[in-house]
Scaffold this motif. Structure first.
Motif, PDB file in Angstrom:
ATOM      1  N   VAL A 111      32.518  44.418  54.020  1.00 56.94           N
ATOM      2  CA  VAL A 111      33.181  44.108  55.060  1.00 56.94           C
ATOM      3  C   VAL A 111      34.538  43.359  54.657  1.00 56.94           C
ATOM      4  O   VAL A 111      34.665  42.749  53.618  1.00 56.94           O
ATOM      5  CB  VAL A 111      32.437  43.322  56.263  1.00 56.94           C
ATOM      6  N   VAL A 169      33.701  46.941  58.872  1.00 55.99           N
ATOM      7  CA  VAL A 169      32.731  47.689  57.921  1.00 55.99           C
ATOM      8  C   VAL A 169      33.821  48.621  57.110  1.00 55.99           C
ATOM      9  O   VAL A 169      34.150  49.528  57.799  1.00 55.99           O
ATOM     10  CB  VAL A 169      31.463  48.079  58.388  1.00 55.99           C
ATOM     11  N   ALA A 219      26.345  45.736  53.474  1.00 56.29           N
ATOM     12  CA  ALA A 219      27.482  46.192  54.039  1.00 56.29           C
ATOM     13  C   ALA A 219      28.728  45.552  53.373  1.00 56.29           C
ATOM     14  O   ALA A 219      28.704  44.293  53.193  1.00 56.29           O
ATOM     15  CB  ALA A 219      27.558  46.114  55.742  1.00 56.29           C
TER      16      ALA A 219
END
Length: 104
Positions: free
Chosen positions: A42, A28, A40
């Motif tokens: 990532v 993350v 998120a």
């Protein structure tokens, strides 16, 4: 995709199952809230070892209420999230959806 019992935070590394049932680690690198939904940002951990920051692809996952991560299914939703993330910092690495990761 990923059920997360812990608090999701920047720097957290988790494992996902790739297209060929290969485990891949993701990290993350940021968060974004857009239209009451959390996302998120990532990256694949292996990319950080092989490529420069400019070449690393960022993928976006939806963060559900139970901290589970899920794929963004619609192109419209992906475009909105990508555009909002780009506005945060124009110097971020390229954004990709990640569906065709294993194709070169």
């Amino acid at each position: 995709m990923e059920e997360n019992k812990e608090k999701l935070e920047v720097g957290k590394i988790f494992t996902v199952l790739g297209e060929n049932d290969q485990e891949q680690e993701m990290k993350v690198v940021g968060f974004l809230k857009l239209e009451e939904m959390n996302y998120a940002a990532v990256i694949f951990v292996e990319d950080t070892q092989e490529e420069t920051m400019e070449d690393i692809s960022i993928f976006f996952l939806r963060v559900e209420d139970d901290n589970a991560l899920s794929m963004i299914e619609s192109e419209e939703e992906f475009e909105k999230v990508s555009a909002a993330y780009n506005k945060l910092d124009d110097k971020k690495p390229t954004k990709k959806r990640g569906k065709n990761r294993n194709k070169k």
